[in-house]
Design a protein around this motif. Structure first.
Motif, PDB file in Angstrom:
ATOM      1  N   UNK A  42       0.864  -1.077   0.002  1.00  0.00           N
ATOM      2  CA  UNK A  42      -0.031  -0.058   0.066  1.00  0.00           C
ATOM      3  C   UNK A  42       0.802   1.383  -0.149  1.00  0.00           C
ATOM      4  N   UNK A  43       1.870   1.272   0.665  1.00  0.00           N
ATOM      5  CA  UNK A  43       2.768   2.582   0.802  1.00  0.00           C
ATOM      6  C   UNK A  43       3.721   2.494  -0.415  1.00  0.00           C
ATOM      7  N   UNK A  44       3.807   1.550  -0.963  1.00  0.00           N
ATOM      8  CA  UNK A  44       4.745   1.414  -2.572  1.00  0.00           C
ATOM      9  C   UNK A  44       3.686   2.023  -3.701  1.00  0.00           C
ATOM     10  N   UNK A  45       2.434   1.604  -3.382  1.00  0.00           N
ATOM     11  CA  UNK A  45       1.189   2.083  -4.350  1.00  0.00           C
ATOM     12  C   UNK A  45       0.883   3.496  -4.126  1.00  0.00           C
ATOM     13  N   UNK A  46       0.959   3.939  -2.882  1.00  0.00           N
ATOM     14  CA  UNK A  46       0.477   5.129  -2.520  1.00  0.00           C
ATOM     15  C   UNK A  46       1.700   6.270  -3.205  1.00  0.00           C
ATOM     16  N   UNK A  47       3.090   5.644  -3.032  1.00  0.00           N
ATOM     17  CA  UNK A  47       4.158   6.569  -3.387  1.00  0.00           C
ATOM     18  C   UNK A  47       4.114   6.512  -5.055  1.00  0.00           C
ATOM     19  N   UNK A  48       3.664   5.378  -5.645  1.00  0.00           N
ATOM     20  CA  UNK A  48       3.609   5.496  -6.967  1.00  0.00           C
ATOM     21  C   UNK A  48       2.575   6.242  -7.691  1.00  0.00           C
ATOM     22  N   UNK A  49       1.366   6.318  -6.839  1.00  0.00           N
ATOM     23  CA  UNK A  49       0.245   7.172  -7.014  1.00  0.00           C
ATOM     24  C   UNK A  49       0.694   8.516  -6.962  1.00  0.00           C
ATOM     25  N   UNK A  50       1.506   8.957  -5.836  1.00  0.00           N
ATOM     26  CA  UNK A  50       1.861  10.466  -5.809  1.00  0.00           C
ATOM     27  C   UNK A  50       2.818  10.712  -6.874  1.00  0.00           C
ATOM     28  N   UNK A  51       3.658   9.888  -7.186  1.00  0.00           N
ATOM     29  CA  UNK A  51       4.623  10.236  -8.152  1.00  0.00           C
ATOM     30  C   UNK A  51       4.031  10.398  -9.510  1.00  0.00           C
ATOM     31  N   UNK A  52       2.988   9.581  -9.636  1.00  0.00           N
ATOM     32  CA  UNK A  52       2.230   9.747 -11.120  1.00  0.00           C
ATOM     33  C   UNK A  52       1.378  11.000 -11.184  1.00  0.00           C
ATOM     34  N   UNK A  53       0.734  11.449  -9.907  1.00  0.00           N
ATOM     35  CA  UNK A  53      -0.163  12.645  -9.641  1.00  0.00           C
ATOM     36  C   UNK A  53       0.958  13.760  -9.862  1.00  0.00           C
ATOM     37  N   UNK A  54       2.036  13.631  -9.608  1.00  0.00           N
ATOM     38  CA  UNK A  54       3.165  14.999  -9.552  1.00  0.00           C
ATOM     39  C   UNK A  54       3.393  15.123 -11.240  1.00  0.00           C
ATOM     40  N   UNK A  55       3.917  13.844 -11.807  1.00  0.00           N
ATOM     41  CA  UNK A  55       4.300  13.787 -13.049  1.00  0.00           C
ATOM     42  C   UNK A  55       2.981  14.478 -13.879  1.00  0.00           C
ATOM     43  N   UNK A  56       1.780  14.007 -13.840  1.00  0.00           N
ATOM     44  CA  UNK A  56       0.643  14.576 -14.303  1.00  0.00           C
ATOM     45  C   UNK A  56       0.423  15.831 -14.057  1.00  0.00           C
ATOM     46  N   UNK A  57       0.717  16.533 -12.733  1.00  0.00           N
ATOM     47  CA  UNK A  57       0.635  17.691 -12.480  1.00  0.00           C
ATOM     48  C   UNK A  57       1.272  18.716 -13.532  1.00  0.00           C
ATOM     49  N   UNK A  58       2.736  18.240 -13.272  1.00  0.00           N
ATOM     50  CA  UNK A  58       3.843  19.025 -14.414  1.00  0.00           C
ATOM     51  C   UNK A  58       3.213  18.874 -15.679  1.00  0.00           C
ATOM     52  N   UNK A  59       2.753  17.726 -16.084  1.00  0.00           N
ATOM     53  CA  UNK A  59       2.465  17.812 -17.602  1.00  0.00           C
ATOM     54  C   UNK A  59       1.243  18.624 -17.858  1.00  0.00           C
ATOM     55  N   UNK A  60       0.329  18.636 -17.017  1.00  0.00           N
ATOM     56  CA  UNK A  60      -0.944  19.640 -17.127  1.00  0.00           C
ATOM     57  C   UNK A  60      -0.250  20.932 -16.995  1.00  0.00           C
ATOM     58  N   UNK A  61       0.466  21.317 -16.304  1.00  0.00           N
ATOM     59  CA  UNK A  61       1.016  22.530 -16.229  1.00  0.00           C
ATOM     60  C   UNK A  61       1.772  22.887 -17.354  1.00  0.00           C
ATOM     61  N   UNK A  62       2.728  22.191 -17.918  1.00  0.00           N
ATOM     62  CA  UNK A  62       3.373  22.218 -19.093  1.00  0.00           C
ATOM     63  C   UNK A  62       2.273  22.477 -20.373  1.00  0.00           C
TER      64      UNK A  62
END
Length: 162
Positions: A42-62
């Motif tokens: 669950x912690x790994x999944x949460x870290x992965x989800x957080x990382x994906x969310x961060x990448x998605x946010x950066x992508x949307x910002x771009x």
């Protein structure tokens, strides 16, 4: 408590510990290991989800920055196209106005020429009528033309236009 009771309690405790070790300890440790593994997953999944969310946010910002640049470009292009159309409309209107003006000048010149021709004919008819009354006879066409031309020339000289 007697020695026999104590021995019985110790043996019972030892048997109970062995039975707990056999029947309860292994399943409890297995459950705890599974729970620990689930928590780690669950912690790994949460870290992965957080990382994906961060990448998605950066992508949307771009993409947002690109969208803003595209919007500015579209507005600029629209302004340029509007200015071109305005200039084309002004040029077309000016050309049409020049054409209308030239046509009006031509019509005025034609009207003036028609008015002069009509005046010349009226003067000729009037001159002929006056000449008939003064001379009292009919004039032939050549004499009549000569008299009219001389009269018009004299009128032009008198008005200072010739």
């Amino acid at each position: 408590m007697t020695a026999g009771d104590m021995l019985f309690t110790i043996v019972t405790f030892a048997v109970l510990m062995v039975l707990v070790g056999i029947f309860a300890w292994k399943p409890v440790t297995a459950i705890m290991a599974k729970r620990q593994e689930k928590i780690e997953n669950d912690l790994d999944y949460a870290d992965n989800a957080r990382q994906e969310a961060k990448e998605l946010a950066e992508k949307r910002q771009a993409e947002l920055k690109n969208s803003k640049a595209d919007a500015v470009k579209i507005v600029t292009t629209a302004k340029e196209n509007g200015e071109k159309q305005r200039q084309e409309l002004v040029s077309a209107a000016k050309a049409e106005a020049d054409t209308l003006k030239a046509t009006a000048h031509k019509d005025i010149a034609q009207e003036r020429q028609d008015a002069l021709t009509n005046a010349k004919n009226d003067v000729a008819d009037l001159s002929l009528a006056i000449a008939k009354k003064i001379i009292g006879k009919e004039l032939d066409a050549d004499t009549q033309k000569e008299l009219i031309d001389r009269y018009i020339k004299d009128l032009g000289d008198a008005n200072g236009s010739h």
